[in-house]
Every structure is written in structure tokens, then in C-alpha cells.
Design an enzyme around this catalytic site. Structure first.
Site, mmCIF file in Angstrom:
data_model
loop_
_atom_site.group_PDB
_atom_site.id
_atom_site.type_symbol
_atom_site.label_atom_id
_atom_site.label_comp_id
_atom_site.label_asym_id
_atom_site.label_seq_id
_atom_site.Cartn_x
_atom_site.Cartn_y
_atom_site.Cartn_z
ATOM 1 N N ASP A 23 -19.583 4.326 49.485
ATOM 2 C CA ASP A 23 -19.209 4.690 48.112
ATOM 3 C C ASP A 23 -18.254 5.876 48.113
ATOM 4 O O ASP A 23 -18.574 6.936 48.667
ATOM 5 C CB ASP A 23 -20.460 5.049 47.297
ATOM 6 C CG ASP A 23 -21.228 3.821 46.843
ATOM 7 O OD1 ASP A 23 -20.644 3.005 46.118
ATOM 8 O OD2 ASP A 23 -22.410 3.681 47.217
ATOM 9 N N ASP A 54 -18.549 6.321 55.569
ATOM 10 C CA ASP A 54 -19.418 6.212 54.396
ATOM 11 C C ASP A 54 -18.896 5.016 53.589
ATOM 12 O O ASP A 54 -17.843 4.446 53.910
ATOM 13 C CB ASP A 54 -19.342 7.507 53.592
ATOM 14 C CG ASP A 54 -20.122 7.447 52.296
ATOM 15 O OD1 ASP A 54 -21.289 7.016 52.319
ATOM 16 O OD2 ASP A 54 -19.550 7.806 51.251
#
Length: 244
Positions: free
Chosen positions: A21, A19
Site C-alpha cells: 500500500d 511494501d
């Protein structure tokens, strides 16, 4: 090493998916600040600034379409425009503020040295994703950047992670994921892959409810490196090179 922190059942490892953020960098405070400031400007919540609890419950890790619905349930179009404007503010702030999570660059070097495939998989808009990746100096590291809104469904649907497997041409049984949000962990688990949860900002209890393989504090966590060292010693990485 803790008994449930082994990755050997996924050997030989072929790919690592991240991922963005909260996983590559601690960007949630920047998102929180941008939402807080812009919501204050329009008198949202009676002019009371949104707190961390509100941010985690309604915003963190979610796709902008869902955020728009949560913030403006009676005017979705307004919510979508608000989120678009907020992303502009986020990018303006992020280019000077994002820093890699502790140990990230050590891990990316380990991944490169072992010849593993890698992709970033995110619900963030592509301009955000590319800005963060570039700012962190990882533009040449990732072989693919998969965007939730460019898939049939964003996270917590497994679609973005399934697309990453397809693009990289790797098996779900030979890939691992790093995620920091409940929705992201749920997406990875639904795609049939082990997810290593990172407790950057989200409460550990919420993360564990999403059923990660195990949790780490950051990429310097001894649990992670013990698991990777075990893979190395037992030939559980594709090209078998050791740099630990």
C-alpha cells in the site's frame, strides 16, 4: 547523483523488497475513503469526516490491530470487526481503482532482467495484498508475500522483513527495501537494511525521521535511476546484466 543516494555499499545486490500500500500503488486514498465513509455511518468524531492529518497519524501504514485500538480504545473487539468490514469495502473499491505508481513496471523489469530475488512485505491482510498484486499484474513477479499478522510482530517490528530474508535466503547486507510509511521504514531500518522512502502521501519530514537511506518521489525519480546505473556500471548487481 546526490552524495547520499548511492547503493554501492550494498553491492552485489541480491534482493529487492517492497511494501504494498502506497509503495506499489497509491492506495491510501481508497483506504481513507473507506474509513471515512464507514466512520461517518456510525457517527464517529461527532459526525465530522476524518481528514488527511487524522488518517496519516492514526491509520496509514499501521496494522489493523493498532488501528482498532486507536479508533475504539474502549472496545477493541468492535474495532477489530470494524476494520475487517472496512477491508471488505476496500477490496470492492480497489479492484477497479488501483494503478501502479509511476515507473513501477520499469523498475520491476529492471529487477527481473538483473535476476534479483523479490518479495512483498506488508501489514495488509493477505486478501488485500493478493488482490493488489494481482490487479497490478505482479502475481508472477513476487517470489514471496510476507504478511505482518502472520509474523511474530507486524511492522514497525523488523520481524516481517527478517522473515522475507529468511524465505528468500538472502543477506540483509545485499538487499534493499522500498517503503512509503514511517512505520514501514522503521521496520526495514530495524532489520538492518537500507530503505528507499517513497513520498507518495506521507510528509517528507515524517519519513526522514524514520531514517531512510534517501527519499524518492516515485520510481521515475532520477535519484533512483542514477543509483541503479551506478550499480550497473560498477558491477554491483548480482548477474551484472544492464538494461538501462
Amino acid at each position: 547523483m546526490c552524495s547520499n543516494c548511492s547503493l554501492m555499499q550494498y553491492a552485489p545486490l541480491e534482493a529487492v523488497l517492497f511494501d504494498i500500500d502506497g509503495t506499489l500503488c497509491d492506495s491510501d486514498p481508497i483506504h481513507h475513503h473507506a474509513f471515512q465513509e464507514m466512520l461517518l455511518e456510525i457517527g464517529y468524531n461527532g459526525g465530522v469526516p476524518i481528514d488527511e492529518e487524522f488518517f496519516v497519524k492514526n491509520i496509514a501504514g499501521k496494522h489493523n490491530e493498532d488501528i482498532a485500538t486507536a479508533l475504539f480504545p474502549d472496545d477493541h473487539a468492535r474495532g477489530v470487526q470494524f476494520c475487517d468490514d472496512k477491508e471488505v469495502m476496500f477490496r470492492r473499491l480497489a479492484k477497479d481503482q488501483v494503478k501502479p505508481l509511476p515507473g513501477l513496471l520499469k523498475l520491476t523489469k529492471w529487477i527481473e532482467d538483473h535476476g534479483l530475488k523479490r518479495a512483498a512485505v506488508t501489514n495488509a491482510p493477505r486478501p488485500n495484498a493478493e488482490l493488489i498484486i494481482s490487479t497490478l499484474g505482479l502475481s508472477d513477479f513476487f517470489e514471496a508475500v510476507i504478511i505482518g499478522s502472520e509474523c511474530k510482530n507486524p511492522k514497525p517490528s523488523p520481524d516481517p522483513y527478517l522473515k522475507a530474508l529468511e524465505v528468500l535466503k538472502v543477506s540483509k547486507d545485499r538487499s534493499i527495501i522500498f517503503e512509503d510509511s514511517p512505520s514501514g521504514i522503521k521496520a526495514g531500518v530495524a532489520a538492518g537494511m537500507p530503505v528507499i522512502g517513497i513520498s507518495t502521501r506521507n510528509p517528507e519530514q515524517l519519513l526522514m525521521e524514520a531514517k531512510p537511506a534517501f527519499l524518492i518521489k516515485d520510481y521515475e525519480d532520477p535519484k533512483l535511476w542514477a543509483a541503479l546505473e551506478e550499480l550497473d556500471k560498477k558491477g554491483g548487481v548480482r548477474n551484472g546484466t544492464s538494461c538501462l
